[in-house]
Design a protein around this motif. Structure first.
Motif, PDB file in Angstrom:
ATOM      1  N   TRP A  79       0.819  -1.204   0.000  1.00 54.41           N
ATOM      2  CA  TRP A  79       0.000   0.000   0.000  1.00 54.41           C
ATOM      3  C   TRP A  79       0.859   1.262   0.000  1.00 54.41           C
ATOM      4  CZ3 TRP A  79      -4.749   0.830  -1.360  1.00 54.41           C
ATOM      5  CH2 TRP A  79      -5.685  -0.214  -1.306  1.00 54.41           C
ATOM      6  N   TRP A  80       1.949   1.257   0.756  1.00 49.92           N
ATOM      7  CA  TRP A  80       2.822   2.424   0.778  1.00 49.92           C
ATOM      8  C   TRP A  80       3.448   2.662  -0.595  1.00 49.92           C
ATOM      9  CZ3 TRP A  80       3.580   6.724   3.162  1.00 49.92           C
ATOM     10  CH2 TRP A  80       4.784   7.426   3.006  1.00 49.92           C
ATOM     11  N   GLY A  81       3.902   1.596  -1.247  1.00 53.32           N
ATOM     12  CA  GLY A  81       4.471   1.743  -2.578  1.00 53.32           C
ATOM     13  C   GLY A  81       3.447   2.238  -3.583  1.00 53.32           C
ATOM     14  N   TRP A  82       2.225   1.707  -3.494  1.00 51.89           N
ATOM     15  CA  TRP A  82       1.172   2.120  -4.424  1.00 51.89           C
ATOM     16  C   TRP A  82       0.796   3.584  -4.201  1.00 51.89           C
ATOM     17  CZ3 TRP A  82      -3.852   3.916  -3.971  1.00 51.89           C
ATOM     18  CH2 TRP A  82      -4.608   3.903  -5.151  1.00 51.89           C
ATOM     19  N   ILE A  83       0.658   3.996  -2.958  1.00 56.03           N
ATOM     20  CA  ILE A  83       0.292   5.384  -2.654  1.00 56.03           C
ATOM     21  C   ILE A  83       1.378   6.348  -3.133  1.00 56.03           C
ATOM     22  CG2 ILE A  83      -0.076   7.041  -0.779  1.00 56.03           C
ATOM     23  CD1 ILE A  83      -1.472   4.793   0.761  1.00 56.03           C
ATOM     24  N   CYS A  84       2.629   6.022  -2.854  1.00 56.38           N
ATOM     25  CA  CYS A  84       3.732   6.896  -3.274  1.00 56.38           C
ATOM     26  C   CYS A  84       3.797   7.013  -4.792  1.00 56.38           C
ATOM     27  CB  CYS A  84       5.048   6.373  -2.721  1.00 56.38           C
ATOM     28  SG  CYS A  84       5.237   6.529  -0.931  1.00 56.38           S
ATOM     29  N   SER A  85       3.644   5.881  -5.489  1.00 55.45           N
ATOM     30  CA  SER A  85       3.702   5.904  -6.951  1.00 55.45           C
ATOM     31  C   SER A  85       2.538   6.694  -7.537  1.00 55.45           C
ATOM     32  CB  SER A  85       3.689   4.470  -7.493  1.00 55.45           C
ATOM     33  OG  SER A  85       3.666   4.465  -8.905  1.00 55.45           O
ATOM     34  N   THR A  86       1.342   6.490  -6.994  1.00 54.84           N
ATOM     35  CA  THR A  86       0.166   7.204  -7.492  1.00 54.84           C
ATOM     36  C   THR A  86       0.299   8.702  -7.271  1.00 54.84           C
ATOM     37  OG1 THR A  86      -1.226   5.265  -7.027  1.00 54.84           O
ATOM     38  CG2 THR A  86      -2.341   7.379  -7.342  1.00 54.84           C
ATOM     39  N   MET A  87       0.764   9.101  -6.094  1.00 50.98           N
ATOM     40  CA  MET A  87       0.943  10.528  -5.819  1.00 50.98           C
ATOM     41  C   MET A  87       2.051  11.118  -6.676  1.00 50.98           C
ATOM     42  SD  MET A  87       0.472  10.809  -1.679  1.00 50.98           S
ATOM     43  CE  MET A  87       0.757  12.584  -1.763  1.00 50.98           C
ATOM     44  N   HIS A  88       3.121  10.351  -6.878  1.00 54.10           N
ATOM     45  CA  HIS A  88       4.229  10.833  -7.698  1.00 54.10           C
ATOM     46  C   HIS A  88       3.760  11.098  -9.121  1.00 54.10           C
ATOM     47  CE1 HIS A  88       8.130  11.720  -9.019  1.00 54.10           C
ATOM     48  NE2 HIS A  88       8.633  10.522  -9.173  1.00 54.10           N
ATOM     49  N   GLU A  89       2.934  10.216  -9.663  1.00 56.76           N
ATOM     50  CA  GLU A  89       2.419  10.436 -11.017  1.00 56.76           C
ATOM     51  C   GLU A  89       1.400  11.566 -11.043  1.00 56.76           C
ATOM     52  OE1 GLU A  89       0.461   8.028 -14.800  1.00 56.76           O
ATOM     53  OE2 GLU A  89       0.483   7.081 -12.820  1.00 56.76           O
ATOM     54  N   GLY A  90       0.489  11.580 -10.065  1.00 62.61           N
ATOM     55  CA  GLY A  90      -0.548  12.593 -10.067  1.00 62.61           C
ATOM     56  C   GLY A  90      -0.028  14.007  -9.871  1.00 62.61           C
ATOM     57  N   LEU A  91       0.967  14.163  -9.020  1.00 64.38           N
ATOM     58  CA  LEU A  91       1.483  15.494  -8.710  1.00 64.38           C
ATOM     59  C   LEU A  91       2.538  15.968  -9.704  1.00 64.38           C
ATOM     60  CD1 LEU A  91       1.837  15.284  -4.820  1.00 64.38           C
ATOM     61  CD2 LEU A  91       0.077  16.483  -6.112  1.00 64.38           C
ATOM     62  N   THR A  92       3.441  15.078 -10.088  1.00 60.60           N
ATOM     63  CA  THR A  92       4.594  15.504 -10.900  1.00 60.60           C
ATOM     64  C   THR A  92       4.725  14.787 -12.230  1.00 60.60           C
ATOM     65  OG1 THR A  92       6.169  13.870 -10.003  1.00 60.60           O
ATOM     66  CG2 THR A  92       5.810  15.869  -8.709  1.00 60.60           C
ATOM     67  N   GLY A  93       3.827  13.815 -12.516  1.00 60.59           N
ATOM     68  CA  GLY A  93       4.011  13.052 -13.746  1.00 60.59           C
ATOM     69  C   GLY A  93       5.312  12.289 -13.723  1.00 60.59           C
ATOM     70  N   PHE A  94       5.641  11.714 -12.549  1.00 58.05           N
ATOM     71  CA  PHE A  94       6.909  11.000 -12.330  1.00 58.05           C
ATOM     72  C   PHE A  94       8.114  11.903 -12.587  1.00 58.05           C
ATOM     73  CE2 PHE A  94       4.162   7.252 -13.375  1.00 58.05           C
ATOM     74  CZ  PHE A  94       4.191   6.679 -12.114  1.00 58.05           C
ATOM     75  N   GLY A  95       7.941  13.183 -12.294  1.00 55.06           N
ATOM     76  CA  GLY A  95       9.054  14.119 -12.423  1.00 55.06           C
ATOM     77  C   GLY A  95       9.186  14.754 -13.787  1.00 55.06           C
TER      78      GLY A  95
END
Length: 280
Positions: free
Chosen positions: A153-169
């Motif tokens: 769950w932690w990995g999924w949440i971090c990945s989802t937020m990373h894509e949603g906020l920054t588009g994976f940078g």
């Protein structure tokens, strides 16, 4: 393999794959196995590959122009000087559950290929897709007990937020928009919670609203306006400091310290996004 032909249900033996022509155009490959084949110096144009097997295949100086690879098994594929647009590799939704490692494998191979060829746009597209498929793989690892529920769950949440906020940078404008929204939300929170404790230094001779004037006459501090709260909050969150707007109560000072500490990390992420997108 003339234009318009369909090559179906064929297994090519392992080794060098030598087609009848080096330029193959408008051919459909369906249920064809290229497993452990070495394909070199071939150009495919407007071709379609459906449910084909490329397991362990080695592609060297191969170009795919206008070609679609649909539901192909690209496990442990090796790409060297290959031209293939990442968006042309397509998988059905069932692959996310049943074989996420296939997507990971092909886009990981693309990353190495595009990095060597300095194809930065394709590298970005492949990296975004690679990270998505790595997120799909989390649930498979959970089922196989390779991850704990908390880790998954932690990995999924971090990945989802990373894509949603920054588009994976890779989406600095998106992150800039989220930053403005966040700063305005914090400004409103400050306006509601500590508006009475934000002290505004008025210039001499500046007219003050009658309500504020009455409050000052009675000895009560005036409630800061929303614009004052916005100016105060942006001064704190951008770590610029403040001059004419300052906190006056202990609670406001503690909240200000916490906001300043949080903003350092947030602005650090913003800087990292800009560097990754424009200075890679």
């Amino acid at each position: 393999m003339s234009p318009g032909d369909t090559v179906a249900n064929i297994v090519f033996p392992a080794g060098a794959w030598i087609p009848p022509t080096r330029k193959i155009k408008n051919v459909t490959f369906r249920n064809v196995a290229f497993s452990k084949n070495t394909i070199s110096r071939v150009t495919f144009t407007d071709c379609t590959f459906e449910d084909c097997l490329f397991t362990g295949a080695n592609l060297d100086e191969v170009e795919f122009h206008g070609c679609d690879l649909v539901n192909c098994t690209l496990w442990k594929i090796r790409l060297t000087r290959v031209y293939l647009r990442p968006e042309r590799v397509k998988f059905a939704r069932r692959f996310r559950v049943e074989a996420a490692n296939v997507g990971i494998s092909v886009f990981q191979a693309m990353l190495s290929n595009f990095a060597e060829e300095r194809q930065d746009l394709f590298f970005m597209q492949a990296d975004i897709r690679f990270r998505r498929w790595a997120r799909y793989q989390i649930w498979h690892d959970l089922r196989e007990e390779k991850k704990t529920t908390r880790e998954a769950w932690w990995g999924w949440i971090c990945s989802t937020m990373h894509e949603g906020l920054t588009g994976f940078g890779y989406r600095p404008l998106r992150f800039f928009g989220w930053t403005l929204l966040l700063f305005l939300a914090v400004s409103y929170m400050n306006y509601v919670l500590i508006g009475d404790a934000i002290q505004v230094a008025r210039a001499a001779g500046t007219s003050v609203a009658s309500g504020v004037g009455e409050a000052m006459t009675q000895g009560a501090p005036p409630h800061a306006s929303f614009i004052d709260s916005v100016f105060y909050t942006f001064s704190v969150l951008t770590v610029l400091g403040f001059s004419s707007v300052t906190p006056s109560s202990d609670g406001a000072k503690i909240l200000t310290v916490l906001e300043a500490l949080a903003s350092i990390g947030w602005l650090g992420i913003f800087t990292a996004v800009l560097v990754k997108r424009f200075l890679r």
